[in-house]
Motif scaffolding. Structure first.
Motif, PDB file in Angstrom:
ATOM      1  N   GLU A 104      30.445  30.858  36.408  1.00  0.00           N
ATOM      2  CA  GLU A 104      31.528  31.518  35.684  1.00  0.00           C
ATOM      3  C   GLU A 104      31.266  33.016  35.513  1.00  0.00           C
ATOM      4  O   GLU A 104      32.200  33.818  35.581  1.00  0.00           O
ATOM      5  CB  GLU A 104      31.730  30.847  34.337  1.00  0.00           C
ATOM      6  CG  GLU A 104      32.263  29.420  34.463  1.00  0.00           C
ATOM      7  CD  GLU A 104      32.570  28.783  33.125  1.00  0.00           C
ATOM      8  OE1 GLU A 104      32.263  29.415  32.088  1.00  0.00           O
ATOM      9  OE2 GLU A 104      33.120  27.665  33.102  1.00  0.00           O
TER      10      GLU A 104
ATOM     11  N   SER B  30      35.131  22.479  41.517  1.00  0.00           N
ATOM     12  CA  SER B  30      34.582  23.691  40.914  1.00  0.00           C
ATOM     13  C   SER B  30      34.446  24.806  41.935  1.00  0.00           C
ATOM     14  O   SER B  30      34.766  25.967  41.657  1.00  0.00           O
ATOM     15  CB  SER B  30      33.212  23.388  40.287  1.00  0.00           C
ATOM     16  OG  SER B  30      33.340  22.492  39.207  1.00  0.00           O
TER      17      SER B  30
ATOM     18  N   ARG C 129      26.668  26.296  35.490  1.00  0.00           N
ATOM     19  CA  ARG C 129      28.017  26.673  35.075  1.00  0.00           C
ATOM     20  C   ARG C 129      28.062  28.113  34.608  1.00  0.00           C
ATOM     21  O   ARG C 129      29.003  28.853  34.941  1.00  0.00           O
ATOM     22  CB  ARG C 129      28.499  25.747  33.969  1.00  0.00           C
ATOM     23  CG  ARG C 129      29.918  26.040  33.502  1.00  0.00           C
ATOM     24  CD  ARG C 129      30.439  24.960  32.588  1.00  0.00           C
ATOM     25  NE  ARG C 129      31.819  25.233  32.189  1.00  0.00           N
ATOM     26  CZ  ARG C 129      32.564  24.403  31.476  1.00  0.00           C
ATOM     27  NH1 ARG C 129      32.075  23.230  31.088  1.00  0.00           N
ATOM     28  NH2 ARG C 129      33.793  24.737  31.145  1.00  0.00           N
TER      29      ARG C 129
ATOM     30  N   GLU D 261      30.889  15.954  43.629  1.00  0.00           N
ATOM     31  CA  GLU D 261      30.469  16.769  42.492  1.00  0.00           C
ATOM     32  C   GLU D 261      30.265  15.878  41.271  1.00  0.00           C
ATOM     33  O   GLU D 261      30.988  14.898  41.085  1.00  0.00           O
ATOM     34  CB  GLU D 261      31.539  17.819  42.204  1.00  0.00           C
ATOM     35  CG  GLU D 261      31.198  18.771  41.074  1.00  0.00           C
ATOM     36  CD  GLU D 261      32.287  19.811  40.872  1.00  0.00           C
ATOM     37  OE1 GLU D 261      32.096  20.686  40.004  1.00  0.00           O
ATOM     38  OE2 GLU D 261      33.323  19.740  41.563  1.00  0.00           O
TER      39      GLU D 261
END
Length: 395
Positions: A290, A341, A286, A226
């Motif tokens: 999220e 993540s 992201r 990552e």
């Protein structure tokens, strides 16, 4: 003694593999259970460090014992002739030392006393001379006495055939058994030859039944790491970062366009259609990730998520031939998909955590791409996987 692996220690950054077992050590208050560690370099740890000689001295002085002497029950008296005994000899300090030495040999990838015994047996089968028979005897006697009954792996006869073979003609087998004869030695030779033929037949049958089993790859494993800041545009030239779910490679799946696999995964996970669209249109990976983690997920998503991930990876690589070429260039290498993540279900986090499902699905996608290419070259139509539209699953 039961030994457990793996364990290791680090010496100047180098990993030294080891094994361990339980022993009893003496203190001012009596004996207590402790762990004895043995390492490939010969180092031994048990309430302090020692080498093989140090262990021998501690056993001799009873500072280390193989059982609790304060609770030691008398050994049961076994009836019957010793030559045909089907139980192991009692564990002794000398036998334990031999077992420790064998463990060090094994940790270094060298043959143990049992391995060397089998090598001697194989030489005797190829050339059944008196010299080779004596060689079997010498090596057999180096096996720790409490381990000898297991050397042949024969649950019915244990090591009785070996006891017969190593006995000189005219001598009683095991000291109290029948007198060894040339005919007895021939019978033992036939026993080993029959077993050898059985092993060959088993290998042949195994090869037939497992003819499609992949051979061990010569390509080292590939690790897909990552990145803290994933690029918003495909880099030039393309590299193995194309394997990542956050790699910017817009694709269509069931009538919807997703900027990345992560956009598609979390959008499809959302229970509400409005959340789906919001995640699909998120500006960054992201934000999509999220947002998807905050909204209610569809019922039983955990039961279908792996199949959805497989479909998204298939769509990504089938719609981007240049990415497919990079994936195909990895041939049959194992793909380790790391990161923190995404959840441990998707990532490889070492032997104790992480299931590496993205890595596995990338390997599956790679195989499907190659299969389609081969079938297309042979005139077969490309695969057409049916599926429902995204609109349907929110109605």
């Amino acid at each position: 003694m039961a030994r457990t692996r793996p364990t290791y220690r680090l010496v100047d950054g180098e990993r030294i593999d080891g094994a361990w077992c339980h022993v009893w050590t003496k203190s001012y208050a009596g004996y207590y259970l402790a762990d004895l560690f043995v390492y490939a370099d010969g180092a031994i740890r048990c309430v302090g460090e020692m080498d093989l000689q140090g262990l021998r001295e501690r056993l001799s002085s009873a500072l280390i014992t193989l059982s609790d002497p304060e609770r030691l029950a008398p050994a049961p008296i076994r009836e019957g002739p010793r030559w045909s005994a089907r139980y192991p000899e009692p564990l002794t300090d000398e036998g334990f030392m031999g077992e420790v030495y064998d463990e060090i040999e094994s940790l270094n990838g060298r043959p143990t006393s049992s391995d060397r015994c089998w090598e001697a047996i194989m030489r005797y089968l190829q050339e059944p001379t008196e010299e080779n028979r004596q060689a079997v005897r010498r090596v057999y006697l180096t096996i720790p006495a409490h381990r000898r009954v297991y050397v042949l792996g024969d649950m019915d006869r244990q090591d009785i055939p070996l006891r017969k073979l190593i006995t000189d003609i005219g001598q009683p087998v095991g000291g109290d058994g029948p007198i060894a004869t040339a005919e007895m030695h021939r019978e033992v030779l036939e026993y080993f030859q029959a077993g050898d033929r059985g092993v060959e037949r088993s290998r042949e049958q195994y090869g037939i039944l497992h003819a499609d089993d992949p051979q061990e790859t010569q390509i080292p494993a590939i690790t897909s790491n990552e990145r803290s800041t994933p690029p918003t545009e495909p880099p030039e030239p393309l590299d193995l970062f194309i394997l990542r779910n956050e790699f910017p490679a817009p694709f269509f799946y069931q009538g919807q366009r997703y900027p990345t696999v992560l956009h598609g995964y979390w959008a499809l996970a959302a229970a509400d259609r409005a959340d789906h669209d919001h995640i699909r249109d998120a500006t960054t990976v992201r934000e999509a990730h999220e947002t998807g983690g905050r909204v209610p997920l569809r019922p039983e998503w955990v039961l279908v998520s792996t199949a959805v991930m497989a479909a998204l990876l298939r769509a990504k690589f089938s719609q981007h031939p240049e990415l497919a070429e990079v994936l195909l260039s990895t041939r049959d290498a194992r793909i380790s998909y790391t990161g923190i993540s995404e959840s441990p279900h998707w990532t490889d986090r070492g032997p104790r955590e992480g299931r590496n499902w993205v890595g596995r699905l990338l390997e599956l996608t790679r195989a499907e791409l190659l299969a389609n290419r081969i079938l297309h070259e042979e005139g077969y139509p490309p695969s057409n996987r049916a599926g429902i539209r995204v609109g349907d699953i929110y109605e």
